[in-house]
Design an enzyme around this catalytic site. Structure first.
Site, PDB file in Angstrom:
ATOM      1  N   SER A 136      -1.889   3.171  -7.273  1.00 42.17           N
ATOM      2  CA  SER A 136      -2.798   3.594  -6.217  1.00 42.17           C
ATOM      3  C   SER A 136      -4.201   3.682  -6.781  1.00 42.17           C
ATOM      4  O   SER A 136      -4.379   4.020  -7.964  1.00 42.17           O
ATOM      5  CB  SER A 136      -2.383   4.961  -5.658  1.00 42.17           C
ATOM      6  OG  SER A 136      -3.393   5.481  -4.807  1.00 42.17           O
ATOM      7  N   TYR A 149      -0.709  13.662  -7.648  1.00 45.36           N
ATOM      8  CA  TYR A 149      -0.384  12.273  -7.289  1.00 45.36           C
ATOM      9  C   TYR A 149      -1.282  11.312  -8.050  1.00 45.36           C
ATOM     10  O   TYR A 149      -0.817  10.324  -8.631  1.00 45.36           O
ATOM     11  CB  TYR A 149      -0.558  12.106  -5.786  1.00 45.36           C
ATOM     12  CG  TYR A 149      -0.357  10.710  -5.265  1.00 45.36           C
ATOM     13  CD1 TYR A 149       0.920  10.184  -5.087  1.00 45.36           C
ATOM     14  CD2 TYR A 149      -1.451   9.916  -4.918  1.00 45.36           C
ATOM     15  CE1 TYR A 149       1.102   8.903  -4.588  1.00 45.36           C
ATOM     16  CE2 TYR A 149      -1.287   8.641  -4.407  1.00 45.36           C
ATOM     17  CZ  TYR A 149      -0.005   8.135  -4.246  1.00 45.36           C
ATOM     18  OH  TYR A 149       0.173   6.866  -3.753  1.00 45.36           O
TER      19      TYR A 149
END
Length: 255
Positions: A136, A149
């Site tokens: 990501s 995250y």
């Protein structure tokens, strides 16, 4: 087709980006196995073919090893592993204890390592072994509200680079790094249709990615067209984000 007959496991391949990846692999001729905690609302299909679904909690190492061994036994081996499963709720750091944040790390970093280690013997013996991590852009920038995250995704890219060195030349390992993607859960992140449209306008290419965009990149990294690509991170983010200072700056603007 470029992945004809190859066996590919896509974790979290039942919805959103994962389903887009699974469909892209089906279209490329692979036999696709998807796993997730919950079944898809409807089977994942593409090009007249259907992905095989198995329920699995990736945070259970014994269950992961049993799943991988069983899949390889049923299909005569494994050729590709796509570590897609992951995600996080919006949660500021001070709003939860370290144990709660650690669960995000477990799902997004430890679980891909667990699956990769379980799959390694089969990928090594495949002759076409490839691991594709789904990272990501959050791993390369500040991610307020998703700090654990972002840290996990940064770690995933680092893990992939080390894995690519340790497992060469039998297994190639790469990371596809998506930016913002339009999925059935977009409203949770970007709001209503107006919010999604406004967010899309911040992307240089003028739109959010589609799951199929991420799937096409993953197929490339798993295919022989990427035979000399390993330890790489492929950004699929539509050009990234326009720097905030350009909006704030008055230089060159009418006064």
């Amino acid at each position: 087709m470029e992945l004809d007959g190859r066996v590919a496991v896509v974790t979290g391949g039942t919805r959103g980006v994962g389903a887009g990846i699974a469909r892209a692999f089906l279209a490329a001729g692979a036999r696709v196995l998807v796993c997730a905690r919950r079944p898809p609302d409807e089977p994942v299909r593409e090009a007249g073919r259907t992905a095989e679904f198995t329920p699995l909690d990736l945070r259970d190492p014994a269950a992961v090893r049993a799943y991988v061994d069983g899949a390889a036994a049923r299909h005569g081996g494994l050729d590709v592993l796509v570590n897609n499963a992951g995600g996080t709720p919006y949660r500021l750091l001070a709003e939860a204890d370290a144990e709660r944040h650690a669960r995000v790390l477990e799902l997004n970093l430890t679980a891909p390592l667990t699956v990769s280690l379980a799959a390694y013997p089969y990928l090594r013996d495949s002759g076409h072994g490839a691991v594709v991590m789904v990272g990501s852009v959050s791993g390369g920038r500040a991610s307020p509200g998703a700090a654990a995250y972002g840290a996990a995704k940064a770690g995933l890219e680092s893990l992939a680079r080390s894995m690519a060195v340790e497992w060469a030349p039998e297994v190639r390992v790469n990371t596809v790094v998506p930016g913002m993607v339009a999925t059935e859960r977009s409203a949770l992140h970007y709001g209503d249709a107006r919010g999604v449209a406004a967010v899309a306008r911040t992307v240089p290419l003028g739109r959010l990615a589609e799951p199929s965009d991420i799937g096409a990149a993953a197929v490339f990294l798993a295919s022989d067209r990427a035979a000399y690509v390993s330890g790489a991170s492929l950004l699929v983010h539509g050009g990234g984000e326009r720097p905030a200072y350009l909006t704030a700056s008055t230089a060159g603007k009418d006064r």
